[in-house]
Structure formats: structure tokens, C-alpha cells
Scaffold this motif. Structure first.
Motif, PDB file in Angstrom:
ATOM      1  N   ARG A  72      48.252  33.760  29.983  1.00  0.00           N
ATOM      2  CA  ARG A  72      47.298  33.710  31.082  1.00  0.00           C
ATOM      3  C   ARG A  72      48.044  33.661  32.405  1.00  0.00           C
ATOM      4  O   ARG A  72      49.029  32.924  32.557  1.00  0.00           O
ATOM      5  CB  ARG A  72      46.387  32.486  30.956  1.00  0.00           C
ATOM      6  N   MET A  73      47.545  34.452  33.371  1.00  0.00           N
ATOM      7  CA  MET A  73      48.163  34.526  34.688  1.00  0.00           C
ATOM      8  C   MET A  73      47.448  33.601  35.673  1.00  0.00           C
ATOM      9  O   MET A  73      46.208  33.584  35.735  1.00  0.00           O
ATOM     10  CB  MET A  73      48.114  35.966  35.218  1.00  0.00           C
ATOM     11  N   HIS A  74      48.238  32.866  36.425  1.00  0.00           N
ATOM     12  CA  HIS A  74      47.680  31.984  37.454  1.00  0.00           C
ATOM     13  C   HIS A  74      47.221  32.832  38.644  1.00  0.00           C
ATOM     14  O   HIS A  74      47.966  33.680  39.141  1.00  0.00           O
ATOM     15  CB  HIS A  74      48.737  30.979  37.905  1.00  0.00           C
ATOM     16  N   VAL A  75      45.995  32.610  39.065  1.00  0.00           N
ATOM     17  CA  VAL A  75      45.377  33.386  40.135  1.00  0.00           C
ATOM     18  C   VAL A  75      44.759  32.430  41.144  1.00  0.00           C
ATOM     19  O   VAL A  75      44.116  31.449  40.759  1.00  0.00           O
ATOM     20  CB  VAL A  75      44.273  34.313  39.564  1.00  0.00           C
ATOM     21  N   SER A  76      44.977  32.688  42.427  1.00  0.00           N
ATOM     22  CA  SER A  76      44.285  31.906  43.453  1.00  0.00           C
ATOM     23  C   SER A  76      43.493  32.846  44.357  1.00  0.00           C
ATOM     24  O   SER A  76      43.893  33.977  44.603  1.00  0.00           O
ATOM     25  CB  SER A  76      45.265  31.075  44.283  1.00  0.00           C
ATOM     26  N   VAL A  77      42.362  32.345  44.848  1.00  0.00           N
ATOM     27  CA  VAL A  77      41.396  33.147  45.596  1.00  0.00           C
ATOM     28  C   VAL A  77      41.154  32.502  46.956  1.00  0.00           C
ATOM     29  O   VAL A  77      41.011  31.283  47.051  1.00  0.00           O
ATOM     30  CB  VAL A  77      40.066  33.246  44.823  1.00  0.00           C
ATOM     31  N   THR A  78      41.122  33.323  47.988  1.00  0.00           N
ATOM     32  CA  THR A  78      40.703  32.883  49.324  1.00  0.00           C
ATOM     33  C   THR A  78      39.613  33.834  49.794  1.00  0.00           C
ATOM     34  O   THR A  78      39.853  35.036  49.931  1.00  0.00           O
ATOM     35  CB  THR A  78      41.877  32.886  50.314  1.00  0.00           C
ATOM     36  N   LYS A 182      47.143  44.317  36.039  1.00  0.00           N
ATOM     37  CA  LYS A 182      46.012  45.074  35.480  1.00  0.00           C
ATOM     38  C   LYS A 182      44.947  44.117  34.949  1.00  0.00           C
ATOM     39  O   LYS A 182      43.746  44.314  35.171  1.00  0.00           O
ATOM     40  CB  LYS A 182      46.478  45.996  34.357  1.00  0.00           C
ATOM     41  N   ALA A 183      45.374  43.065  34.255  1.00  0.00           N
ATOM     42  CA  ALA A 183      44.419  42.094  33.724  1.00  0.00           C
ATOM     43  C   ALA A 183      43.642  41.421  34.843  1.00  0.00           C
ATOM     44  O   ALA A 183      42.427  41.198  34.727  1.00  0.00           O
ATOM     45  CB  ALA A 183      45.148  41.053  32.879  1.00  0.00           C
ATOM     46  N   VAL A 184      44.334  41.088  35.941  1.00  0.00           N
ATOM     47  CA  VAL A 184      43.657  40.453  37.074  1.00  0.00           C
ATOM     48  C   VAL A 184      42.634  41.414  37.677  1.00  0.00           C
ATOM     49  O   VAL A 184      41.516  41.017  38.026  1.00  0.00           O
ATOM     50  CB  VAL A 184      44.680  39.991  38.128  1.00  0.00           C
ATOM     51  N   ILE A 185      42.995  42.686  37.792  1.00  0.00           N
ATOM     52  CA  ILE A 185      42.053  43.684  38.317  1.00  0.00           C
ATOM     53  C   ILE A 185      40.869  43.833  37.360  1.00  0.00           C
ATOM     54  O   ILE A 185      39.714  43.928  37.788  1.00  0.00           O
ATOM     55  CB  ILE A 185      42.769  45.028  38.539  1.00  0.00           C
ATOM     56  N   ASP A 186      41.155  43.844  36.059  1.00  0.00           N
ATOM     57  CA  ASP A 186      40.063  43.906  35.090  1.00  0.00           C
ATOM     58  C   ASP A 186      39.120  42.713  35.253  1.00  0.00           C
ATOM     59  O   ASP A 186      37.891  42.861  35.148  1.00  0.00           O
ATOM     60  CB  ASP A 186      40.630  43.937  33.666  1.00  0.00           C
ATOM     61  N   TRP A 187      39.670  41.535  35.514  1.00  0.00           N
ATOM     62  CA  TRP A 187      38.820  40.358  35.734  1.00  0.00           C
ATOM     63  C   TRP A 187      37.995  40.524  37.011  1.00  0.00           C
ATOM     64  O   TRP A 187      36.797  40.229  37.032  1.00  0.00           O
ATOM     65  CB  TRP A 187      39.680  39.098  35.820  1.00  0.00           C
ATOM     66  N   LEU A 188      38.617  41.032  38.056  1.00  0.00           N
ATOM     67  CA  LEU A 188      37.895  41.238  39.312  1.00  0.00           C
ATOM     68  C   LEU A 188      36.767  42.254  39.150  1.00  0.00           C
ATOM     69  O   LEU A 188      35.805  42.257  39.919  1.00  0.00           O
ATOM     70  CB  LEU A 188      38.868  41.700  40.401  1.00  0.00           C
ATOM     71  N   CYS A 189      36.898  43.110  38.138  1.00  0.00           N
ATOM     72  CA  CYS A 189      35.878  44.131  37.881  1.00  0.00           C
ATOM     73  C   CYS A 189      34.972  43.764  36.714  1.00  0.00           C
ATOM     74  O   CYS A 189      34.181  44.594  36.254  1.00  0.00           O
ATOM     75  CB  CYS A 189      36.557  45.479  37.619  1.00  0.00           C
ATOM     76  N   GLY A 190      35.099  42.535  36.208  1.00  0.00           N
ATOM     77  CA  GLY A 190      34.214  42.063  35.154  1.00  0.00           C
ATOM     78  C   GLY A 190      34.591  42.477  33.755  1.00  0.00           C
ATOM     79  O   GLY A 190      33.774  42.357  32.833  1.00  0.00           O
ATOM     80  N   ARG A 191      35.827  42.947  33.548  1.00  0.00           N
ATOM     81  CA  ARG A 191      36.216  43.436  32.226  1.00  0.00           C
ATOM     82  C   ARG A 191      37.163  42.493  31.482  1.00  0.00           C
ATOM     83  O   ARG A 191      37.527  42.761  30.334  1.00  0.00           O
ATOM     84  CB  ARG A 191      36.886  44.812  32.361  1.00  0.00           C
ATOM     85  N   ALA A 192      37.638  41.441  32.128  1.00  0.00           N
ATOM     86  CA  ALA A 192      38.540  40.473  31.490  1.00  0.00           C
ATOM     87  C   ALA A 192      38.024  39.074  31.786  1.00  0.00           C
ATOM     88  O   ALA A 192      37.165  38.879  32.646  1.00  0.00           O
ATOM     89  CB  ALA A 192      39.970  40.652  31.997  1.00  0.00           C
ATOM     90  N   LYS A 193      38.573  38.092  31.078  1.00  0.00           N
ATOM     91  CA  LYS A 193      38.098  36.727  31.215  1.00  0.00           C
ATOM     92  C   LYS A 193      39.057  35.873  32.031  1.00  0.00           C
ATOM     93  O   LYS A 193      40.275  35.968  31.888  1.00  0.00           O
ATOM     94  CB  LYS A 193      37.893  36.101  29.839  1.00  0.00           C
ATOM     95  N   GLY A 194      38.464  35.039  32.895  1.00  0.00           N
ATOM     96  CA  GLY A 194      39.211  34.054  33.645  1.00  0.00           C
ATOM     97  C   GLY A 194      38.728  32.667  33.274  1.00  0.00           C
ATOM     98  O   GLY A 194      37.535  32.468  32.985  1.00  0.00           O
ATOM     99  N   TYR A 195      39.651  31.710  33.289  1.00  0.00           N
ATOM    100  CA  TYR A 195      39.325  30.345  32.884  1.00  0.00           C
ATOM    101  C   TYR A 195      39.797  29.353  33.942  1.00  0.00           C
ATOM    102  O   TYR A 195      40.702  29.633  34.729  1.00  0.00           O
ATOM    103  CB  TYR A 195      39.985  30.023  31.534  1.00  0.00           C
ATOM    104  N   THR A 196      39.213  28.159  33.903  1.00  0.00           N
ATOM    105  CA  THR A 196      39.532  27.152  34.919  1.00  0.00           C
ATOM    106  C   THR A 196      40.901  26.522  34.705  1.00  0.00           C
ATOM    107  O   THR A 196      41.446  25.903  35.617  1.00  0.00           O
ATOM    108  CB  THR A 196      38.469  26.044  34.941  1.00  0.00           C
ATOM    109  N   SER A 197      41.454  26.649  33.508  1.00  0.00           N
ATOM    110  CA  SER A 197      42.778  26.072  33.242  1.00  0.00           C
ATOM    111  C   SER A 197      43.526  26.992  32.285  1.00  0.00           C
ATOM    112  O   SER A 197      42.930  27.909  31.698  1.00  0.00           O
ATOM    113  CB  SER A 197      42.643  24.668  32.639  1.00  0.00           C
ATOM    114  N   PRO A 198      44.821  26.744  32.090  1.00  0.00           N
ATOM    115  CA  PRO A 198      45.582  27.627  31.197  1.00  0.00           C
ATOM    116  C   PRO A 198      45.254  27.446  29.725  1.00  0.00           C
ATOM    117  O   PRO A 198      45.670  28.267  28.901  1.00  0.00           O
ATOM    118  CB  PRO A 198      47.042  27.241  31.489  1.00  0.00           C
ATOM    119  N   ASP A 199      44.483  26.411  29.377  1.00  0.00           N
ATOM    120  CA  ASP A 199      44.282  26.159  27.953  1.00  0.00           C
ATOM    121  C   ASP A 199      42.851  25.798  27.560  1.00  0.00           C
ATOM    122  O   ASP A 199      42.603  25.327  26.458  1.00  0.00           O
ATOM    123  CB  ASP A 199      45.231  25.044  27.488  1.00  0.00           C
ATOM    124  N   ASN A 200      41.872  26.022  28.467  1.00  0.00           N
ATOM    125  CA  ASN A 200      40.499  25.743  28.056  1.00  0.00           C
ATOM    126  C   ASN A 200      39.685  27.031  27.993  1.00  0.00           C
ATOM    127  O   ASN A 200      40.204  28.127  28.219  1.00  0.00           O
ATOM    128  CB  ASN A 200      39.837  24.715  28.981  1.00  0.00           C
TER     129      ASN A 200
END
Length: 614
Positions: A72-78, A182-200
Motif C-alpha cells: 500500500r502506498m502512502h497518499v496525502s491530499v490537500t 498508476k494505482a493512485v491514479i486508479d484510486w482517484l478514478c474510482g478503480r482502486a481501493k484506499g484505506y485509512t491505515s496501512p493495515d485496516n
């Protein structure tokens, strides 16, 4: 009738009033504003105290740290508060880097390879200092935020695999460094999953995203946008790489020669791995064993410098088939760290693919983005979808000598369409200066130089007499000469030993020694090669001492105006103490000056050259 009961007309008027209020509120929503084809700073977006900042972890498709789970890749949003309060969706500027969480110490800690040894020999094992991770959640970086959020974008940062809080292992150009963004872009486009922590398994949705993503960054941070684009991921509409490393081989080798990037003598791909590996300390032993001490060590071949499958797999020119993002490339012609060929080779291929392309070159060193106006028009067109005519803008922007980086000169293309090759031949003059002439000579004796890495190229170029280099100059120019494109050299050479460095520089003389502001850039371009690779960069063969070999190779791209009153000089020498392995001085290189020539791309061609040397 009860007079206190409202009439139907009063109820209607009241409802109309409410509808009007709602309509007014809707018309007062904060939205992006465009003027002259550029996104403008919007007051409602320009309050950092009201920006929403949060982080999450995007699941990828790979497991590079061997724990049996997808990294899982760490992502921050502003993002502006209106994305929360007004249901506003905005495009994304995505920035990815292996540097955000800190880097290892350098040469003083033994991180770099020792370069003082004979060619083809193994250097002593270097040290492996570890990175101490810095930074705390949720903020990964503040870069680009003040530039783009006020203009109606959301800025997203992500740490590269094996760095910061991102899981996995750094591979320095391996597949995961393209698949992670690519995975982050897929998440931004609704095609991948993002989670609140690295293990939940508590999901986070990018409900505020339009699904239009652009990427930018400098150096390694500029490489990652290109890496992502080569995956062909949907949603990545435009990239602006700034001084990107587009090929690890071209960064650490040159025409079969082991060559360091400028300023980092002794760096190699395994050094960069150690330099950036700021990820989970518990995973480092596994990552070091599988990536650094196996994949990188077995592939880099520091003894011969040959091109192989390992290097081919880390060359994004080989992976551009799926790429569809619009490309605005930026680089400095005097970048001797990530050299200008890195941008040109990708820009040329993208243009040949028919992709929207522009290139911005300046006369300075490493880094340097295009002016905000050029970047803004690019992202406005491809992320906001505003038809501002950027496709009709000039394709090349060159900052002329001594001009401001914000005031580039527009050209129809790079290289300049009016540049034509002019071939110059050598006339003997050693140990002093020889001449560059238009007509080849046939009855000259070969000339010899003696390798000595203790003397720099700059010293060799300026010396009126030296046994350690050969210098050939044009007549003093009576008119300016505009060089635009790629110079190449054909050299016929013999060595007194089975291996030798070959270094070449094209310079303008006399040397500018004025302190402070640079009046003229004396280094026009330069190049390096291994004579053992005279037939192929993929296969070297020891030289037979005294036997002549012919090889042709390119120097770095350039666009420079050499002023009247200067001379163009070709410097041929052996070891380059800023870039190459440094063997014991004394190797002799003998140049057949009858069969050696330099070809220069000159605007106006031979006619312009002849007028300038009258």
C-alpha cells in the motif's frame, strides 16, 4: 374564513422566495475561473487555513517486500474546503517522490563507490548507511500546493515504494515504480481501493475527484510521471516532467563507459537504492537481499559498463507504447547531473507517436520548471478541458543566453528546423592547438595524449600547451553561430592499454573568467565513450594496444549561440575527473586525425558557418 390562515398566494410567494434564496446560494458556489486560457487564483480557494488535509493508503497490484500482502502506498491530499461543503469536484495534480521522507548521507559516509582504480577491476565494497525516516502523518510534502490549489486543483502527494510510510521496496526504475502511481491514479478514478491505515479495511473514496489527473516533479520526481504515463493508465491526461531520469543506463553509463552523474562521482544504481530507502526498517533486510544485493548487483555490471537486459528494463523509451498523456518536457542544457538527452529522447518519441508535446529548455543546470504561464495553459487544457488553443502554441521554448527563465524564445520545433549538419575535420597542432577545418586532410601523422585524471577538462581546454589533451579550434568567429541539436563525433583511436576512457568536450574559447554573472557558457556540450565498445554498447572487447579502432557517438543535445569573437574548440582527452573511473595516469591515446571528425548542427548550415569564419 379565518384571517390568520395564510392565503394560497402568500404560500406561493413564500415558496418562491425560498427557491430564489437557494438559487442565489447555488450561483454563489466557488468554482474555477479561467482567463486568457489559464486557471486563475480564486479567492475562495486561496485560504490555507480552510484547506482540507488528510492521508490514506492506496492498495497496489504488487508485493515487493515479501510479506504476502499487496503493498500500500502512502497518499496525502490537500483540497479546497468547497470539495467538502459544496460538493465540488476538481482535477488533480499528483506528485510522487522517493525523497519526501529523507535520504542517506553521501560520500563522507562511504555511500559512493571508490572510483580510483584500474578500468575493468572491481572496486572495494562500499558502505550501506541507512536512511532515518523523517516526517509525520498526514503531511507528506508541501510542494506545489500554493501554486495549484488556489487555481482550482487538488494536490495529491505519494511516497514511492519502500520510502516513507509507503510499503514495498525501492527498485530504482523497476516495474513497481510505475505501477505505484498508476494505482493512485486508479484510486482517484474510482478503480482502486484506499484505506485509512496501512493495515485496516476502512475504505476512503476520492469523491472530490473529476478523474482528470496531471503529474509533475523534478529529477526523480520528474521520472515518476513518465513511468506512470508509460502504463497507459486512464485518467492521466498530462505530465510535466522536469529534468527526469528517463534511462538508468544513460544516467550511469555512456556509450559503454562507466560514468557518474555530475556532482556525484562514484554513484551507481545500487547507491541510489541505499540513498532513498527510508521505508519500514523491519523490511529492509529482505529488500536489501532481494533488490539491492541480487537484482541490482547482478544487473549493473560495473566492470564493463555494457548495456544489457537489466538496463533495458529501466529505460522508459522502451516502454512508451501505451503512453497517451500530453507531454510538456523541461530541462537545462547545462544539466550535467541528469543530462539533456534524457528529455530529448522521450520528447522526440512522444512527438513521433503523435502525442501533444512541447519542450522547454533553459541554459542553466539541474531542475528549472517552465514558466507558470506555460504550465498553467498545459494543465488548464488537459485537466480542466478548457479549449485554450495550447495545441497551436509553439512546440519549443528556449531560454536564450542571459535571458530570464520566464522569458523563453518560442521556436517551431527543437532542434531548430533550420539547423543542418556541418562536418569539421582536424588539422594537427599538438601539444598546442590544432585547427577545425571544412576539408579533410590525408597525410597527417597521428597525435598522442597522455591520460592524467588530476587535470580537469576546464584546465585542459584553457592550456596553451599540454601533452594530456588534444585541442582543435575554429577561426575566431566574425558572426554569431547558432548550434541547435545533437553534435556527433567520429574518432579513430588507439590505446597503449587494453582499456581506456575517452572523453570529449566542445567548448567556446577564450574561457570566460568573469566572476559573478555568467557572460558566456564555455561548455557547449560533451560526451564520453568506451573504445572497447566501438562496435556495440552491449558487448565490449579488450583493445589490442597500438591498434586503431573507429567509433561514432553523440554528444549531449544543446541549443546555444556562440558569439562573434569566440572560437569553437574540440577537446579530446581520456579520464574525466568529474565523471569517470580514475585509473593510474599514464595511458596513451593516439588519435588518427585524418579519420576523425566532428559534426555540428548549425542553424543556416555550412553557408552560415562559412560567413562566420571569414
Amino acid at each position: 374564513m379565518n384571517k390568520r390562515q395564510p392565503s394560497v398566494r402568500n404560500i406561493f410567494n413564500f415558496l418562491f422566495f425560498l427557491i430564489s434564496i437557494v438559487g442565489i446560494a447555488q450561483t454563489q458556489k466557488t468554482t474555477p475561473v479561467f482567463k486568457d486560457g489559464e486557471a486563475q487564483i480564486v479567492e475562495g480557494f486561496n485560504n490555507p487555513d480552510k484547506w482540507i488535509r488528510h492521508d490514506l493508503f492506496v492498495e497496489t497490484t504488487f508485493d515487493t517486500d515479501g510479506d504476502g500482502k499487496l503493498d500500500r502506498m502512502h497518499v496525502s491530499v490537500t483540497r479546497p474546503e468547497q470539495t467538502e461543503t459544496e460538493d465540488l469536484k476538481l482535477p488533480i495534480i499528483l506528485c510522487s517522490s522517493p525523497y519526501y521522507a529523507g535520504t542517506a548521507t553521501g560520500a563522507e559516509e562511504g555511500l559512493f563507490w571508490n572510483v580510483k582504480h584500474e578500468l575493468g577491476k572491481k572496486a572495494p565494497e562500499r558502505s550501506h548507511p541507512e536512511v532515518v525516516r523523517k516526517g509525520k502523518r498526514p503531511i507528506i510534502s508541501n510542494s506545489h500546493i500554493k501554486k495549484w490549489v488556489p487555481r482550482g486543483y487538488i494536490v495529491v502527494h505519494t511516497s514511492a515504494p519502500g520510502t516513507g510510510f509507503s510499503q514495498g521496496a525501492p527498485t530504482v526504475g523497476g516495474p513497481n515504480e510505475a505501477l505505484a502511481p498508476k494505482a493512485v491514479i486508479d484510486w482517484l478514478c474510482g478503480r482502486a481501493k484506499g484505506y485509512t491505515s496501512p493495515d485496516n479495511n476502512e475504505e476512503v473514496k476520492a469523491f472530490w475527484s473529476t478523474g482528470k489527473v496531471g503529474m509533475t516533479g523534478t529529477s526523480y520526481n520528474g521520472t515518476i510521471p513518465l513511468a506512470a504515463a508509460t502504463t497507459g493508465v486512464d485518467g492521466l491526461e498530462a505530465i510535466i516532467p522536469i529534468a527526469p531520469n528517463t534511462s538508468s543506463y544513460h544516467y550511469y553509463r555512456s556509450n559503454g563507459l562507466v560514468r557518474s552523474p555530475g556532482g556525484y562521482l562514484g554513484e551507481d544504481i545500487d547507491v541510489l537504492y541505499d540513498f532513498i530507502h527510508s521505508g519500514d526498517p523491519a523490511k529492509r533486510a529482505y529488500n536489501n537481499k532481494t533488490i539491492r544485493d541480487t537484482e541490482l548487483k547482478n544487473g549493473l555490471d560495473r566492470e564493463t559498463g555494457d548495456y544489457n537486459e537489466f538496463w533495458a528494463g529501466r529505460d522508459y523509451l522502451n516502454k512508451m507504447g501505451p503512453m497517451k498523456a500530453a507531454l510538456l518536457m523541461s530541462h537545462g542544457f547545462n544539466d550535467w547531473n541528469v543530462m539533456p538527452e534524457h528529455s530529448y529522447r522521450i520528447y522526440k518519441a512522444a512527438k513521433e507517436k503523435g502525442l501533444p508535446t512541447q519542450i522547454y529548455y533553459h541554459q542553466n543546470g539541474h531542475g528549472g520548471p517552465p514558466p507558470i504561464k506555460i504550465m498553467n495553459r498545459w494543465f488548464t487544457r488537459y485537466l480542466h478541458g478548457v479549449k485554450n488553443g495550447v495545441e497551436n502554441d509553439k512546440k519549443a521554448w528556449i531560454v536564450r543566453e542571459n535571458d530570464s527563465p520566464n522569458n523563453p524564445t518560442p521556436y517551431d520545433a527543437y532542434p531548430n528546423p533550420n539547423a543542418f549538419n556541418v562536418t569539421l575535420y582536424l588539422k594537427n597542432g599538438a601539444p598546442k592547438q590544432g585547427k577545425l577545418v571544412l576539408n579533410p586532410l590525408k597525410k597527417q601523422a597521428p597525435e598522442t595524449l597522455v591520460d592524467d585524471h588530476n587535470i580537469s577538462m576546464e584546465e585542459l581546454a584553457q592550456a596553451t600547451s599540454s601533452k594530456n589533451r588534444l585541442v582543435f579550434t575554429t577561426p575566431t568567429l566574425t558572426k554569431d553561430i547558432h548550434i541547435s541539436g545533437i553534435a556527433s563525433i567520429t574518432v579513430k583511436i588507439a590505446s597503449s592499454k587494453p582499456a581506456a576512457n575517452l572523453s570529449v568536450a566542445l567548448v567556446s574559447l577564450p574561457w570566460n573568467t568573469t566572476e559573478g554573472t555568467v557572460i558566456t557558457d564555455n561548455i557547449i556540450t560533451r560526451g564520453w565513450a568506451d573504445p572497447q565498445n566501438h562496435k556495440s554498447i552491449s558487448k565490449s572487447k579488450p583493445l589490442k594496444p597500438g591498434k586503431f579502432y573507429t567509433m561514432t557517438f553523440n554528444l549531449q543535445p544543446d541549443d546555444q549561440i556562440i558569439k562573434a569573437g569566440q572560437q569553437i574548440g574540440l577537446v579530446i582527452f581520456s579520464s574525466d575527473n568529474q565523471f569517470t573511473i580514475l585509473p593510474k595516469p599514464g595511458t596513451e591515446l593516439t588519435v588518427d586525425t585524418n579519420a576523425t571528425k566532428i559534426t555540428l548542427p548549425i542553424v543556416g548550415g555550412q553557408e552560415a558557418y562559412k560567413k562566420a569564419v571569414k
